[in-house]
Design a protein around this motif. Sequence first.
Motif, PDB file in Angstrom:
ATOM      1  N   LEU A 136     -27.537 -25.125 -78.459  1.00 40.45           N
ATOM      2  CA  LEU A 136     -27.565 -26.020 -77.298  1.00 40.45           C
ATOM      3  C   LEU A 136     -28.991 -26.472 -77.000  1.00 40.45           C
ATOM      4  CD1 LEU A 136     -25.170 -24.175 -74.802  1.00 40.45           C
ATOM      5  CD2 LEU A 136     -24.623 -26.112 -76.290  1.00 40.45           C
ATOM      6  N   TYR A 137     -29.143 -27.736 -76.688  1.00 37.06           N
ATOM      7  CA  TYR A 137     -30.459 -28.286 -76.371  1.00 37.06           C
ATOM      8  C   TYR A 137     -30.292 -29.283 -75.236  1.00 37.06           C
ATOM      9  CZ  TYR A 137     -28.714 -32.205 -79.142  1.00 37.06           C
ATOM     10  OH  TYR A 137     -27.949 -33.242 -79.617  1.00 37.06           O
ATOM     11  N   SER A 138     -31.391 -29.647 -74.646  1.00 32.39           N
ATOM     12  CA  SER A 138     -31.445 -30.685 -73.616  1.00 32.39           C
ATOM     13  C   SER A 138     -30.412 -30.434 -72.519  1.00 32.39           C
ATOM     14  CB  SER A 138     -31.271 -32.069 -74.275  1.00 32.39           C
ATOM     15  OG  SER A 138     -31.486 -33.093 -73.329  1.00 32.39           O
ATOM     16  N   TRP A 139     -29.635 -31.462 -72.144  1.00 32.09           N
ATOM     17  CA  TRP A 139     -28.727 -31.359 -70.997  1.00 32.09           C
ATOM     18  C   TRP A 139     -27.693 -30.263 -71.203  1.00 32.09           C
ATOM     19  CZ3 TRP A 139     -30.808 -33.886 -67.194  1.00 32.09           C
ATOM     20  CH2 TRP A 139     -31.575 -35.033 -67.467  1.00 32.09           C
ATOM     21  N   ALA A 140     -27.161 -30.157 -72.408  1.00 31.20           N
ATOM     22  CA  ALA A 140     -26.107 -29.158 -72.663  1.00 31.20           C
ATOM     23  C   ALA A 140     -26.642 -27.750 -72.446  1.00 31.20           C
ATOM     24  CB  ALA A 140     -25.584 -29.312 -74.086  1.00 31.20           C
ATOM     25  N   LYS A 141     -27.897 -27.534 -72.773  1.00 33.05           N
ATOM     26  CA  LYS A 141     -28.488 -26.210 -72.608  1.00 33.05           C
ATOM     27  C   LYS A 141     -28.566 -25.824 -71.130  1.00 33.05           C
ATOM     28  CE  LYS A 141     -32.586 -23.563 -73.837  1.00 33.05           C
ATOM     29  NZ  LYS A 141     -33.850 -23.554 -74.576  1.00 33.05           N
ATOM     30  N   MET A 142     -28.787 -26.815 -70.275  1.00 35.65           N
ATOM     31  CA  MET A 142     -28.890 -26.552 -68.836  1.00 35.65           C
ATOM     32  C   MET A 142     -27.511 -26.395 -68.181  1.00 35.65           C
ATOM     33  SD  MET A 142     -32.095 -26.854 -69.131  1.00 35.65           S
ATOM     34  CE  MET A 142     -32.749 -26.519 -67.509  1.00 35.65           C
ATOM     35  N   ARG A 143     -26.463 -26.876 -68.834  1.00 29.82           N
ATOM     36  CA  ARG A 143     -25.167 -27.057 -68.183  1.00 29.82           C
ATOM     37  C   ARG A 143     -24.054 -26.256 -68.848  1.00 29.82           C
ATOM     38  NH1 ARG A 143     -25.971 -33.644 -67.153  1.00 29.82           N
ATOM     39  NH2 ARG A 143     -27.705 -33.355 -65.686  1.00 29.82           N
ATOM     40  N   ALA A 144     -24.426 -25.159 -69.523  1.00 28.24           N
ATOM     41  CA  ALA A 144     -23.455 -24.385 -70.300  1.00 28.24           C
ATOM     42  C   ALA A 144     -22.317 -23.850 -69.435  1.00 28.24           C
ATOM     43  CB  ALA A 144     -24.168 -23.227 -71.015  1.00 28.24           C
ATOM     44  N   ALA A 145     -22.585 -23.585 -68.148  1.00 24.42           N
ATOM     45  CA  ALA A 145     -21.543 -22.999 -67.297  1.00 24.42           C
ATOM     46  C   ALA A 145     -20.351 -23.943 -67.147  1.00 24.42           C
ATOM     47  CB  ALA A 145     -22.119 -22.647 -65.918  1.00 24.42           C
ATOM     48  N   ASP A 146     -20.612 -25.241 -67.156  1.00 24.70           N
ATOM     49  CA  ASP A 146     -19.501 -26.189 -67.040  1.00 24.70           C
ATOM     50  C   ASP A 146     -18.591 -26.118 -68.262  1.00 24.70           C
ATOM     51  OD1 ASP A 146     -21.299 -27.140 -64.897  1.00 24.70           O
ATOM     52  OD2 ASP A 146     -19.816 -28.756 -64.757  1.00 24.70           O
TER      53      ASP A 146
ATOM     54  N   THR B  39     -29.771 -28.532 -61.288  1.00 25.78           N
ATOM     55  CA  THR B  39     -29.810 -27.447 -60.313  1.00 25.78           C
ATOM     56  C   THR B  39     -28.489 -27.358 -59.553  1.00 25.78           C
ATOM     57  OG1 THR B  39     -32.197 -27.785 -60.108  1.00 25.78           O
ATOM     58  CG2 THR B  39     -31.122 -26.493 -58.372  1.00 25.78           C
ATOM     59  N   GLY B  40     -27.946 -28.506 -59.153  1.00 20.66           N
ATOM     60  CA  GLY B  40     -26.644 -28.492 -58.472  1.00 20.66           C
ATOM     61  C   GLY B  40     -25.558 -27.911 -59.355  1.00 20.66           C
ATOM     62  N   MET B  41     -25.577 -28.258 -60.630  1.00 19.24           N
ATOM     63  CA  MET B  41     -24.586 -27.720 -61.563  1.00 19.24           C
ATOM     64  C   MET B  41     -24.815 -26.228 -61.790  1.00 19.24           C
ATOM     65  SD  MET B  41     -24.514 -30.926 -64.252  1.00 19.24           S
ATOM     66  CE  MET B  41     -23.038 -30.492 -65.172  1.00 19.24           C
ATOM     67  N   ALA B  42     -26.097 -25.826 -61.768  1.00 19.31           N
ATOM     68  CA  ALA B  42     -26.437 -24.425 -62.042  1.00 19.31           C
ATOM     69  C   ALA B  42     -26.026 -23.482 -60.917  1.00 19.31           C
ATOM     70  CB  ALA B  42     -27.933 -24.294 -62.296  1.00 19.31           C
ATOM     71  N   LEU B  43     -25.655 -24.022 -59.761  1.00 20.12           N
ATOM     72  CA  LEU B  43     -25.204 -23.129 -58.689  1.00 20.12           C
ATOM     73  C   LEU B  43     -24.020 -22.281 -59.155  1.00 20.12           C
ATOM     74  CD1 LEU B  43     -25.392 -25.510 -55.579  1.00 20.12           C
ATOM     75  CD2 LEU B  43     -26.973 -23.649 -56.161  1.00 20.12           C
ATOM     76  N   LYS B  44     -23.259 -22.789 -60.093  1.00 23.89           N
ATOM     77  CA  LYS B  44     -22.098 -22.026 -60.577  1.00 23.89           C
ATOM     78  C   LYS B  44     -22.445 -21.107 -61.746  1.00 23.89           C
ATOM     79  CE  LYS B  44     -19.879 -25.859 -61.996  1.00 23.89           C
ATOM     80  NZ  LYS B  44     -21.042 -26.772 -62.162  1.00 23.89           N
ATOM     81  N   TYR B  45     -23.670 -21.199 -62.231  1.00 23.17           N
ATOM     82  CA  TYR B  45     -24.049 -20.508 -63.475  1.00 23.17           C
ATOM     83  C   TYR B  45     -23.752 -19.007 -63.421  1.00 23.17           C
ATOM     84  CZ  TYR B  45     -27.276 -18.373 -66.827  1.00 23.17           C
ATOM     85  OH  TYR B  45     -27.827 -17.603 -67.814  1.00 23.17           O
ATOM     86  N   GLY B  46     -24.273 -18.336 -62.394  1.00 20.18           N
ATOM     87  CA  GLY B  46     -24.101 -16.887 -62.324  1.00 20.18           C
ATOM     88  C   GLY B  46     -22.635 -16.512 -62.149  1.00 20.18           C
ATOM     89  N   GLY B  47     -21.962 -17.181 -61.231  1.00 21.42           N
ATOM     90  CA  GLY B  47     -20.569 -16.831 -60.931  1.00 21.42           C
ATOM     91  C   GLY B  47     -19.658 -16.980 -62.130  1.00 21.42           C
ATOM     92  N   ILE B  48     -19.837 -18.043 -62.879  1.00 17.23           N
ATOM     93  CA  ILE B  48     -18.975 -18.247 -64.053  1.00 17.23           C
ATOM     94  C   ILE B  48     -19.328 -17.237 -65.145  1.00 17.23           C
ATOM     95  CG2 ILE B  48     -18.295 -19.886 -65.844  1.00 17.23           C
ATOM     96  CD1 ILE B  48     -17.255 -20.499 -62.960  1.00 17.23           C
TER      97      ILE B  48
END
Length: 671
Positions: free
Chosen positions: A190-200, A257-266
């Motif tokens: 994963l790189y770029s946007w996908a790397k930041m948004r893996a939780a989705d 950052t808004g998307m990452a709010l779910k990172y830990g929970g997921i």
Amino acid sequence: MRPTIWLTVVLLIGLASGAWPSQLKGDEQTDTRRPVLQPVSFRPLALGQIKPSGWLREQLKTQAAGLSGHLDEFWPDIKNSAWIGGNAEGWERVPYWLDGIVPLAYLLDDQALQARIRPFIDSILEHQHPDGWLGPVGDTAGHQPYDVWPLFPLFKALTQCQEATGDPRVVPALLRCARKIDQVIDQKPLYSWAKMRAADFAVSMVWLYARTGETWPLELARKAFTQRHEWRAQFDNFKFTGKTQGKFELDTHGVNTGMALKYGGIRYLLTGDARDKNAIFSMLDLLDKHHGQATGIFTCDEHLAGRSPSQGTELCTVVEAMYSLEALPAVTGDACLGDRLEKLAFNALPATFKKDMTAHQYDQQCNQVICSKESEHGYVNNGPDSNLYGLEPNFGCCTANLHQGWPKLTSSLWMKSSDGGLAAIAYAPCVVETRVQGKPVKVEVTTDYPFRDTIQIAVTVPEPMSFPIHLRQPHWTEKMEIKAPDVEFQIGKATIRANSLNMVNVEPPSGYLDFPGKWSGTKTISLSLTMPVRLYHGFNDSVAIERGPLVYALKIGTEWKKVKDNPQFADWEVLPTTPWNYALQIDREHPERSLTFEERPIGSPPFSAQAFPVIARVKGRRVADWKIAKGAAAPPPSSLVKSTAPLEELILIPYGCTDLRITEFPTLARR
Ligand SMILES: [Zn+2]
């Protein structure tokens, strides 16, 4: 006198375990498979089981009549997208649009809109590549081949489509595509946007597991989490405490950052690590402290931008933060996430649209006194037209992504609780039709909340049944009064037939009230929430007025100046026609003494710039040297301020009804 029973009600915690949604539509099966996921508190309902009613339906209809329901007719990045064989953008924009337009069309039972979406879904599924890849392999806009990022929102769109229609092609197509993604990220992590948004992506893998019982999608989610940006470490050692300067990396990017709010929970679902489960709370605390605004969202224009209410917040960030807050109550069971979700949904979301939803902003500002194209702006790195209302001010990502806001709020209002009942995550008028204990149960929520403080909840069952209902108590209410004269509640060992229950002293202040009711026929619970006036403390010791989930802002007269005609709709500057530079005369200890509230009829749309369902009156004086600077209100002067200008009565209206506004005010010194 009716009997009144005073109770201290225990917060509902530690609901019995169950797998993450076994969302077999209309199904009530208990998941008996190997517990490869952590137990959850709630299970989301499939798309279509919660329908909007009342003002919420009006709002969704307004959305469908605006940009959402027409982009496919004229916007090249949808109409001629490479996703459907055209030559325009073939990356994130069609997936973004589908992620919101699919639930919008099915929540409204809008068959014409459904028919217009179908060719997109058909084309994507019918042109799946032999290797499993869905959609274009790169595009003419220069996006890299086999970039997995746009598949994340595509998966979100297709899972909703499957829930609404039962389309048998969806699950096999997603499984094949997930296998391909597995190979792709082995070769190129994963790189770029996908790397930041893996939780989705992980959310969709959990969905596939719940649908199929296949555990390899969970292993794929785990693999994605080994390649992700480590958001928890970033927030455990948070360095971005001011306006982003100079270097614009993806870790300070607002939407990420808004998307990452779910990172830990997921991730917690896969790891069982309590630090993951609770990561959202420290993230919100840090964002509030260093970048927070009265509306509950942080500044990002387009990177984190500090506390000044003259900074902007991108629309994509609002809807993505909302989606994170919709995903997490199921994991953590915390009611305060519903509080925050309502705050965003009833303030930041409606404010950033022209109220007929035919135009939107890229950036909204809490103190937004002019929307004009200026050569010099105070944004971190957004362009001069970012706060215009239009088709695609600054950049078209928000144009594509704005659609998920209202529909996903609707789909998340209620969830199943893992003790076999139902839970109100957020309040708005809706009709829930689902199955409990294998039987059809209907819950009708009739209310003008958030503009009013009463909520009627009618529960209809086909035969006598017992199951609990969990009602969220917002943190800001001092008392919830429940009237349910026909319902028997099992509270502890006592069966209570209650004419009036005054619920007090609930600890912690934001929690769920547990009503293990005995139901037959149709029974109604009436809920009253007291809404005390509260002050939000902002930049330079400014204050904002809050009451219930609504934030109030100064009503400013507006002149709408068309600056561009588009194939449909237009772009607009908005100029102020009345003064705005006021400091409030307010008792900071007892703000309720300085304000009076007045209810007005609710218009259509409910968040209207002409008709305000409620107004507040307060007094203030103008502050002569508080002026416009860099195309925006200068930051509010430090309180307390002195002014010899005449004392005037000011009208405040719900933030979501404003086009221009002051929200974070300085306060007056006593003379
Ligand atoms: Zn955007």
